[in-house]
Design a protein around this motif. Sequence first.
Motif, PDB file in Angstrom:
ATOM      1  N   GLY A   8       0.786  -1.222   0.000  1.00 39.03           N
ATOM      2  CA  GLY A   8       0.000   0.000   0.000  1.00 39.03           C
ATOM      3  C   GLY A   8       0.819   1.273   0.000  1.00 39.03           C
ATOM      4  N   GLU A   9       2.152   1.158   0.083  1.00 45.06           N
ATOM      5  CA  GLU A   9       2.997   2.353   0.123  1.00 45.06           C
ATOM      6  C   GLU A   9       3.997   2.427  -1.010  1.00 45.06           C
ATOM      7  OE1 GLU A   9       4.854   3.361   3.825  1.00 45.06           O
ATOM      8  OE2 GLU A   9       3.075   2.792   4.951  1.00 45.06           O
ATOM      9  N   GLY A  10       4.659   1.343  -1.315  1.00 45.44           N
ATOM     10  CA  GLY A  10       5.675   1.370  -2.353  1.00 45.44           C
ATOM     11  C   GLY A  10       6.918   0.623  -1.926  1.00 45.44           C
ATOM     12  N   GLN A  11       7.995   0.859  -2.680  1.00 48.64           N
ATOM     13  CA  GLN A  11       9.237   0.133  -2.475  1.00 48.64           C
ATOM     14  C   GLN A  11      10.314   1.042  -1.883  1.00 48.64           C
ATOM     15  OE1 GLN A  11       9.558  -1.339  -6.603  1.00 48.64           O
ATOM     16  NE2 GLN A  11       9.718  -3.371  -5.656  1.00 48.64           N
ATOM     17  N   VAL A  12      11.201   0.416  -1.112  1.00 47.54           N
ATOM     18  CA  VAL A  12      12.300   1.110  -0.453  1.00 47.54           C
ATOM     19  C   VAL A  12      13.564   0.290  -0.668  1.00 47.54           C
ATOM     20  CG1 VAL A  12      13.164   1.901   1.784  1.00 47.54           C
ATOM     21  CG2 VAL A  12      10.723   1.994   1.317  1.00 47.54           C
ATOM     22  N   ARG A  13      14.669   0.979  -0.963  1.00 49.03           N
ATOM     23  CA  ARG A  13      15.965   0.304  -1.095  1.00 49.03           C
ATOM     24  C   ARG A  13      16.676   0.426   0.258  1.00 49.03           C
ATOM     25  NH1 ARG A  13      18.533  -1.160  -5.463  1.00 49.03           N
ATOM     26  NH2 ARG A  13      17.363   0.290  -6.776  1.00 49.03           N
ATOM     27  N   LEU A  14      17.093  -0.730   0.791  1.00 48.50           N
ATOM     28  CA  LEU A  14      17.784  -0.781   2.083  1.00 48.50           C
ATOM     29  C   LEU A  14      19.147  -1.429   1.910  1.00 48.50           C
ATOM     30  CD1 LEU A  14      14.964  -2.050   4.430  1.00 48.50           C
ATOM     31  CD2 LEU A  14      16.288   0.009   4.789  1.00 48.50           C
ATOM     32  N   ASP A  15      20.116  -0.887   2.597  1.00 43.14           N
ATOM     33  CA  ASP A  15      21.429  -1.500   2.635  1.00 43.14           C
ATOM     34  C   ASP A  15      21.347  -2.774   3.473  1.00 43.14           C
ATOM     35  OD1 ASP A  15      24.270  -1.687   4.114  1.00 43.14           O
ATOM     36  OD2 ASP A  15      24.492  -0.750   2.133  1.00 43.14           O
ATOM     37  N   ASP A  16      22.056  -3.805   3.061  1.00 41.86           N
ATOM     38  CA  ASP A  16      22.042  -5.079   3.780  1.00 41.86           C
ATOM     39  C   ASP A  16      22.540  -4.956   5.216  1.00 41.86           C
ATOM     40  OD1 ASP A  16      20.994  -6.355   1.577  1.00 41.86           O
ATOM     41  OD2 ASP A  16      22.913  -7.171   0.909  1.00 41.86           O
ATOM     42  N   SER A  17      23.264  -3.893   5.521  1.00 44.86           N
ATOM     43  CA  SER A  17      23.790  -3.713   6.878  1.00 44.86           C
ATOM     44  C   SER A  17      22.678  -3.521   7.909  1.00 44.86           C
ATOM     45  CB  SER A  17      24.754  -2.526   6.924  1.00 44.86           C
ATOM     46  OG  SER A  17      24.063  -1.318   6.656  1.00 44.86           O
ATOM     47  N   HIS A  18      21.470  -3.232   7.468  1.00 41.89           N
ATOM     48  CA  HIS A  18      20.341  -3.011   8.379  1.00 41.89           C
ATOM     49  C   HIS A  18      19.567  -4.288   8.674  1.00 41.89           C
ATOM     50  CE1 HIS A  18      21.131   1.207   8.046  1.00 41.89           C
ATOM     51  NE2 HIS A  18      20.916   1.187   6.752  1.00 41.89           N
ATOM     52  N   PHE A  19      19.984  -5.388   8.067  1.00 43.94           N
ATOM     53  CA  PHE A  19      19.267  -6.649   8.198  1.00 43.94           C
ATOM     54  C   PHE A  19      19.117  -7.082   9.661  1.00 43.94           C
ATOM     55  CE2 PHE A  19      18.968 -11.284   8.176  1.00 43.94           C
ATOM     56  CZ  PHE A  19      17.914 -11.473   7.297  1.00 43.94           C
ATOM     57  N   ALA A  20      20.160  -6.969  10.460  1.00 45.10           N
ATOM     58  CA  ALA A  20      20.111  -7.434  11.856  1.00 45.10           C
ATOM     59  C   ALA A  20      19.063  -6.660  12.660  1.00 45.10           C
ATOM     60  CB  ALA A  20      21.483  -7.308  12.515  1.00 45.10           C
ATOM     61  N   GLU A  21      19.018  -5.356  12.497  1.00 45.99           N
ATOM     62  CA  GLU A  21      18.029  -4.538  13.220  1.00 45.99           C
ATOM     63  C   GLU A  21      16.602  -4.927  12.827  1.00 45.99           C
ATOM     64  OE1 GLU A  21      16.611   0.119  13.665  1.00 45.99           O
ATOM     65  OE2 GLU A  21      18.558  -0.294  12.779  1.00 45.99           O
ATOM     66  N   LEU A  22      16.378  -5.090  11.537  1.00 49.44           N
ATOM     67  CA  LEU A  22      15.039  -5.448  11.061  1.00 49.44           C
ATOM     68  C   LEU A  22      14.672  -6.867  11.476  1.00 49.44           C
ATOM     69  CD1 LEU A  22      15.184  -3.868   7.503  1.00 49.44           C
ATOM     70  CD2 LEU A  22      14.235  -2.890   9.595  1.00 49.44           C
ATOM     71  N   ASN A  23      15.632  -7.761  11.464  1.00 50.26           N
ATOM     72  CA  ASN A  23      15.376  -9.138  11.856  1.00 50.26           C
ATOM     73  C   ASN A  23      14.986  -9.225  13.334  1.00 50.26           C
ATOM     74  OD1 ASN A  23      15.175 -11.856  11.014  1.00 50.26           O
ATOM     75  ND2 ASN A  23      17.098 -12.304  12.058  1.00 50.26           N
ATOM     76  N   ALA A  24      15.606  -8.403  14.184  1.00 53.45           N
ATOM     77  CA  ALA A  24      15.258  -8.381  15.611  1.00 53.45           C
ATOM     78  C   ALA A  24      13.807  -7.939  15.800  1.00 53.45           C
ATOM     79  CB  ALA A  24      16.204  -7.465  16.369  1.00 53.45           C
ATOM     80  N   LEU A  25      13.378  -6.930  15.053  1.00 61.90           N
ATOM     81  CA  LEU A  25      11.984  -6.492  15.129  1.00 61.90           C
ATOM     82  C   LEU A  25      11.040  -7.579  14.619  1.00 61.90           C
ATOM     83  CD1 LEU A  25      12.445  -2.807  13.950  1.00 61.90           C
ATOM     84  CD2 LEU A  25      11.631  -3.547  16.216  1.00 61.90           C
ATOM     85  N   ASP A  26      11.446  -8.271  13.560  1.00 64.16           N
ATOM     86  CA  ASP A  26      10.650  -9.366  13.022  1.00 64.16           C
ATOM     87  C   ASP A  26      10.486 -10.476  14.058  1.00 64.16           C
ATOM     88  OD1 ASP A  26       9.309 -10.881  10.905  1.00 64.16           O
ATOM     89  OD2 ASP A  26      11.134 -12.075  10.825  1.00 64.16           O
ATOM     90  N   ASP A  27      11.562 -10.796  14.776  1.00 66.95           N
ATOM     91  CA  ASP A  27      11.488 -11.820  15.825  1.00 66.95           C
ATOM     92  C   ASP A  27      10.487 -11.409  16.910  1.00 66.95           C
ATOM     93  OD1 ASP A  27      13.371 -13.353  14.493  1.00 66.95           O
ATOM     94  OD2 ASP A  27      15.035 -12.757  15.803  1.00 66.95           O
ATOM     95  N   ASP A  28      10.544 -10.137  17.318  1.00 65.32           N
ATOM     96  CA  ASP A  28       9.595  -9.631  18.318  1.00 65.32           C
ATOM     97  C   ASP A  28       8.162  -9.723  17.802  1.00 65.32           C
ATOM     98  OD1 ASP A  28      11.756  -9.019  19.934  1.00 65.32           O
ATOM     99  OD2 ASP A  28      11.691  -6.853  19.517  1.00 65.32           O
ATOM    100  N   LEU A  29       7.973  -9.371  16.540  1.00 65.67           N
ATOM    101  CA  LEU A  29       6.641  -9.417  15.944  1.00 65.67           C
ATOM    102  C   LEU A  29       6.094 -10.838  15.947  1.00 65.67           C
ATOM    103  CD1 LEU A  29       4.629  -7.455  14.558  1.00 65.67           C
ATOM    104  CD2 LEU A  29       5.578  -8.204  12.380  1.00 65.67           C
ATOM    105  N   LEU A  30       6.939 -11.806  15.617  1.00 63.39           N
ATOM    106  CA  LEU A  30       6.500 -13.205  15.622  1.00 63.39           C
ATOM    107  C   LEU A  30       6.081 -13.657  17.024  1.00 63.39           C
ATOM    108  CD1 LEU A  30       9.056 -14.916  13.230  1.00 63.39           C
ATOM    109  CD2 LEU A  30       6.593 -14.642  12.882  1.00 63.39           C
ATOM    110  N   GLU A  31       6.855 -13.280  18.022  1.00 59.00           N
ATOM    111  CA  GLU A  31       6.506 -13.638  19.403  1.00 59.00           C
ATOM    112  C   GLU A  31       5.152 -13.058  19.791  1.00 59.00           C
ATOM    113  OE1 GLU A  31       9.475 -12.847  22.401  1.00 59.00           O
ATOM    114  OE2 GLU A  31      11.065 -13.552  21.076  1.00 59.00           O
TER     115      GLU A  31
END
Length: 92
Positions: free
Chosen positions: A7-30
């Motif tokens: 609903g918003e569009g696409q964003v280009r992210l550097d792979d260096s941000h993967f760990a931060e986003l993955n931590a939020l994803d883990d919290d979301l799953l819990e």
Amino acid sequence: MIVRIMGEGQVRLDDSHFAELNALDDDLLEEMESGDEAGFRRTLGALLDAVRRLGTPLPDDALEPSELILPAPDSSLDEVREMLSDDGLIPG
């Protein structure tokens, strides 16, 4: 990495941000597994905000393959459950 927020569009992210986003994803799953609606709303917002803050929006007319697809900010817990695989929103 290219991330689409539904609903918003696409964003280009550097792979260096993967760990931060993955931590939020883990919290979301819990929170989803426990049925914590308030936590889910808070963490989904934090995940989307992080993508917006850390990434560079692609032009509206750009259509590149998205490596990750994230739910819209107003998605319900049940809608996001349907989107998920065992790996979460961000493959680990």
